[in-house]
Design an enzyme around this catalytic site. Structure first.
Site, PDB file in Angstrom:
ATOM      1  CB  CYS A   1      -0.905   0.012   1.233  1.00 36.03           C
ATOM      2  SG  CYS A   1      -1.841   1.542   1.376  1.00 36.03           S
TER       3      CYS A   1
ATOM      4  CB  CYS B   1     -10.351   7.843 -46.201  1.00 33.79           C
ATOM      5  SG  CYS B   1      -9.548   9.436 -45.924  1.00 33.79           S
TER       6      CYS B   1
HETATM    7  S1  SF4 Z   1      -6.655   9.661 -40.538  1.00 33.07           S
HETATM    8 FE1  SF4 Z   1      -6.130   9.694 -42.709  1.00 33.07          FE
HETATM    9  S2  SF4 Z   1      -6.925   7.771 -43.517  1.00 33.07           S
HETATM   10 FE2  SF4 Z   1      -7.904   8.101 -41.538  1.00 33.07          FE
HETATM   11  S3  SF4 Z   1      -9.801   9.150 -42.038  1.00 33.07           S
HETATM   12 FE3  SF4 Z   1      -8.308  10.741 -41.571  1.00 33.07          FE
HETATM   13  S4  SF4 Z   1      -7.443  11.246 -43.583  1.00 33.07           S
HETATM   14 FE4  SF4 Z   1      -8.508   9.322 -43.828  1.00 33.07          FE
END
Ligand code: SF4
Ligand SMILES: Cc1cc2nc3c(=O)[nH]c(=O)nc-3n(C[C@H](O)[C@H](O)[C@H](O)COP(=O)(O)O)c2cc1C
Ligand code: SF4
Length: 417
Positions: free
Chosen positions: A138, A345
């Site tokens: 502790c 993306c």
């Molecule tokens: S981090 Fe890069 S790959 Fe991922 S969503 Fe954003 S732009 Fe697209």
């Protein structure tokens, strides 16, 4: 229909209906709490540490570590051992064992000298405990004869382990402090002294945040604060590291371990088991979400076992250990170039910024399409994969062997949930 696997496992020769136990802390500090937890499905309890010393607690005594609005990534407490009289705690332990004979009761004890350790071991054994956990760890005790200072001193750990194991016939567990470089040293001392098992980790000495108005750390106790124990999710990586190192040490590889430090979900549980734990303990996640989390852990682990074809937890214990190897033995012949899914993306640009400012300027930005494009500078570090906020958008792609290295099969992770 819900899948329910047999999660029973033996730890120190005692059968647990499942490996999930309360760890010693406020979550198991009286009869009602332990009873509620056992009814909720926990396999056992490690009762709040008892001693001859009765804690005189400060107020407030908690703070939490947070990031980007997420609280409780870690949790700081400045609590000591039980604040109830020993006799009262012993009574509650006896009643628990009587009312729940098939659940496992582990008594956590802390003495300040040889006589106290021996006396406490005898008393909790008489009270009906199935095992004893020696709290050598502790970080908030006010005396150097107690708490994590003991855990940092292998001679004291060995001496007290010997005294406790000679004073009882039930299994003895030594609870380690993480406030040390090599946990193997006190762990070996504990086993040499007569302890049968190691539990790890107790809390990590910390300062979570400063109060910028009162110029002290949090929590603020009449204008002052103390360094004290950090627990919860942020500690899991540190706990897993200590556990793996102990299980890989030739003198400790056969020693059974009870693991804790940041367990919140079935996945955390599976990780601790695969690194060698036969028993698991939880506090912080219960303080945040309540005893009911055990239901999710039981069901999640059951589904996982079904999916992977495990028939018992025994089959899982320690199976990841052979794949944790020294850095100098890693295969360094190749790099894995990430693959970006343009459909997934969202064009946020975070991978571009991180690769430029924190890696190798290996992502070009297509202004027209608002999409990242990987160029020849890529070293395969996977910072971009770690930063991308869209699940499964950046994944490991082509394996490229370094010049002069013999191509061979490479095993790597492709599925990121
Ligand atoms: S981090 Fe890069 S790959 Fe991922 S969503 Fe954003 S732009 Fe697209
Ligand atoms: C508020 C609080 C009080 C604790 N008290 C004790 C204690 O009395 N004895 C002990 O061995 N560990 C104590 N611990 C440590 C926990 O048992 C456990 O080792 C640690 O919190 C890591 O697990 P976790 O991340 O699941 O909380 C305490 C932890 C917290 C948060
Ligand atoms: S793997 Fe590393 S170097 Fe390659 S694009 Fe991603 S962040 Fe840049």
């Amino acid at each position: 229909m819900a899948i329910k696997k047999d999660l029973s496992i033996e730890y120190l020769g005692v059968k647990f209906e499942n490996p999930f136990c309360l760890s010693s802390s406020p979550v198991g500090s009286n009869y009602e709490m332990c009873s509620k937890a056992l009814e909720a499905g926990w396999g056992g309890v490690v009762y709040k540490t008892v001693g001859i010393f009765i804690a005189d607690e400060c107020s407030p005594r908690f703070d939490n570590g947070n990031k980007e609005g997420t609280p409780w990534i870690g949790f700081k407490n400045m609590e000591q051992i039980s604040d109830k009289p020993l006799e009262k705690n012993l009574e509650m332990m006896s009643k628990l064992k009587k009312d729940y004979p098939n659940k496992v009761l582990i008594a956590s004890i802390m003495g300040s000298n040889e006589e106290e350790w021996a006396k406490l071991a005898k008393l909790v054994t008489e009270a009906g405990a199935d095992m004893i956990e020696c709290n050598f760890s502790c970080p908030q005790m006010t005396s150097h004869a107690m708490g994590s200072d003991v855990g940092q001193n292998p001679e004291l750990v060995k001496k007290y382990s010997k005294i406790v194991s000679e004073a009882t016939h039930i299994p003895v567990i030594a609870k380690m402090t993480p406030n040390i470089g090599n946990m193997e040293i006190p762990a070996i001392a504990a086993i040499e002294g007569g302890a049968h098992s190691i539990s790890a980790i107790n809390t990590i000495k910390s300062i979570t945040n400063l109060d910028l108005d009162h110029l002290t750390a949090m929590p603020v106790v009449n204008g002052k604060s103390s360094i004290s124990g950090y627990s919860g999710a942020a500690c899991k990586p540190i706990a897993l590291r200590f556990i793996a190192q102990m299980k890989q040490h030739p003198k400790l590889k056969d020693v059974e371990i009870s693991g804790m430090g940041g367990i919140e979900t079935w996945r955390d549980a599976a990780e601790f088991i695969m690194l060698g734990c036969r028993n698991l303990q939880v506090t912080t996640a219960i303080m945040q979400y309540g005893y009911r989390i055990v239901e999710d852990m039981i069901s999640g682990l059951s589904y996982f076992m079904e999916e992977k074809g495990f028939n018992s937890l025994d089959e899982m214990v320690g199976i990841a250990l052979p794949n944790i190897i020294p850095a100098e033995e890693l295969d360094r012949d190749f790099k894995i170039i990430p693959k970006i899914d343009d459909e997934k993306c969202v064009g946020c640009g975070r991978c571009y910024i991180s690769c430029f400012d924190g890696a190798h300027q290996a992502i070009d930005w297509d202004e027209e399409k608002r999409r990242p494009v990987i160029n020849d500078n890529c070293v395969g570090c996977h910072l971009c994969l770690n930063i991308c906020p869209v699940q499964g958008c950046i994944t490991p792609g082509e394996v490229k062997f370094k010049e002069g290295r013999e191509p061979h099969d490479v095993i790597f992770k492709t599925k990121y949930e």
